[in-house]
Design a protein around this motif. Structure first.
Motif, PDB file in Angstrom:
ATOM      1  N   SER A  32      23.273  89.109 -12.831  1.00 36.69           N
ATOM      2  CA  SER A  32      23.573  88.008 -13.759  1.00 36.69           C
ATOM      3  C   SER A  32      22.295  87.722 -14.554  1.00 36.69           C
ATOM      4  CB  SER A  32      23.979  86.768 -12.970  1.00 36.69           C
ATOM      5  OG  SER A  32      23.844  85.625 -13.774  1.00 36.69           O
ATOM      6  N   ARG A  56      28.517  85.309 -13.666  1.00 43.78           N
ATOM      7  CA  ARG A  56      29.242  84.170 -13.081  1.00 43.78           C
ATOM      8  C   ARG A  56      29.554  83.111 -14.131  1.00 43.78           C
ATOM      9  NH1 ARG A  56      24.132  83.974 -10.526  1.00 43.78           N
ATOM     10  NH2 ARG A  56      22.842  82.233 -11.218  1.00 43.78           N
ATOM     11  N   LYS A 124      40.229  80.831 -25.701  1.00 44.53           N
ATOM     12  CA  LYS A 124      38.804  80.734 -25.359  1.00 44.53           C
ATOM     13  C   LYS A 124      38.028  81.919 -25.927  1.00 44.53           C
ATOM     14  CE  LYS A 124      35.693  80.212 -21.362  1.00 44.53           C
ATOM     15  NZ  LYS A 124      35.529  79.572 -20.056  1.00 44.53           N
TER      16      LYS A 124
HETATM   17  C1  BTN Z   1      32.330  79.673 -18.058  1.00 41.93           C
HETATM   18  O1  BTN Z   1      33.112  79.591 -19.004  1.00 41.93           O
HETATM   19  O2  BTN Z   1      32.704  79.477 -16.885  1.00 41.93           O
HETATM   20  C2  BTN Z   1      30.882  80.002 -18.332  1.00 41.93           C
HETATM   21  C3  BTN Z   1      30.671  81.478 -18.473  1.00 41.93           C
HETATM   22  C4  BTN Z   1      29.222  81.850 -18.692  1.00 41.93           C
HETATM   23  C5  BTN Z   1      29.013  83.341 -18.688  1.00 41.93           C
HETATM   24  C6  BTN Z   1      27.616  83.721 -19.077  1.00 41.93           C
HETATM   25  S1  BTN Z   1      27.436  85.433 -19.417  1.00 41.93           S
HETATM   26  C7  BTN Z   1      25.710  85.281 -19.482  1.00 41.93           C
HETATM   27  C8  BTN Z   1      25.310  84.325 -18.375  1.00 41.93           C
HETATM   28  N1  BTN Z   1      25.125  85.056 -17.129  1.00 41.93           N
HETATM   29  C9  BTN Z   1      26.051  84.728 -16.228  1.00 41.93           C
HETATM   30  O3  BTN Z   1      26.138  85.217 -15.080  1.00 41.93           O
HETATM   31  N2  BTN Z   1      26.870  83.797 -16.723  1.00 41.93           N
HETATM   32  C10 BTN Z   1      26.514  83.410 -18.071  1.00 41.93           C
END
Ligand code: BTN
Length: 251
Positions: A32, A56, A124
């Motif tokens: 992530s 995530r 979305k």
């Molecule tokens: C959501 O809508 O629940 C939020 C999503 C966020 C995703 C981004 S992708 C880049 C960053 N790294 C992650 O693991 N999550 C955020």
């Protein structure tokens, strides 16, 4: 899949072009970007990935992706004086993403589904994950650029991407606009103006159901308190304020 050289150019380009000095790292693949970003805190940093193996979302959900199809990035924003609240960062980040989308798709109006989902035509387009550290916030943004970004059939119908609303988008251009809007919003938060912009894109007057501290709350969205959360009038008439960090939207 993007070529490694192309991604290396992104780093140089962004370090030169962004309105504030910021450390930039671009990865072909990471777990992530939030985890890669955290050790840089409280230094301002921008971490970008072409693909994540353990992306995530909010409230423990996963965020899946396909190489080359999304913007996947995390920004470390210092909060040394602890003046910025989680709810304010949430408001400003969501608004910054909405404004960036309207910049790259000038004919579109982006909506904000609280706390900070960015919506185009009821679907979305992007999500924002805010994680608080003692000295900084880490703001993660996932934005669908091509249809391939939407990998989960369960949410495909309720999701959209930039290419469904305009000409093919260069991801580097989108990232540059996104980070520029984010830096502007976070460095110069004129609260009254931000609230006007938020209200213009929010679902004011709509009834929604939320979950907060194990309790379901249904009510009409009245407004936003920038430091405490969404202001909702329950069916019972009681007015409650729901913090972004701990509230999920059920429907
Ligand atoms: C959501 O809508 O629940 C939020 C999503 C966020 C995703 C981004 S992708 C880049 C960053 N790294 C992650 O693991 N999550 C955020």
């Amino acid at each position: 899949m993007s070529k490694p050289n192309e991604l290396a150019d992104w780093q140089d380009h962004l370090e030169k072009k962004l309105p504030q000095p910021i450390l930039v790292r671009v990865y072909q693949e990471t777990r992530s970007t939030q985890d890669i970003a955290k050790p840089f805190a409280p230094k301002m940093a921008l971490i970008i990935a072409d693909q994540q193996t353990a992306g995530r979302g909010r409230l423990g959900r996963s965020w899946s992706s396909t190489p080359g199809a999304s913007v996947l990035m995390s920004v470390v924003w210092p909060n040394l004086g602890k003046t910025l609240t989680h709810d304010r960062v949430s408001l400003l980040s969501g608004l910054a993403v909405a404004r960036a989308v309207e910049n790259v798709l000038p004919a579109s109006k982006a909506r904000l589904k609280w706390p900070n989902d960015v919506i185009l035509d009821d679907c979305k387009l992007a999500g924002v994950l805010i994680e608080a550290m003692s000295s900084a916030y880490v703001i993660g943004i996932g934005l669908n650029v091509t249809r391939k970004a939407i990998t989960d059939p369960g949410i495909a119908q309720a999701s959209t991407c930039l290419e469904e609303h305009g000409p093919t988008m260069d991801r580097l251009h989108v990232i540059e606009i996104l980070v520029t809007e984010l830096i502007q919003a976070l460095s110069d938060s004129k609260t009254d103006e931000m609230l006007v912009q938020w209200r213009d894109r929010a679902a004011l007057g709509q009834t929604q159901t939320f979950e907060q501290a194990g309790q379901q709350i249904t009510g009409e969205i009245l407004d936003l308190d920038p430091d405490h959360g969404l202001i909702v009038r329950r069916d019972t008439g009681e007015i409650v304020t729901l913090p972004a960090a701990t509230t999920s939207v059920i429907k």
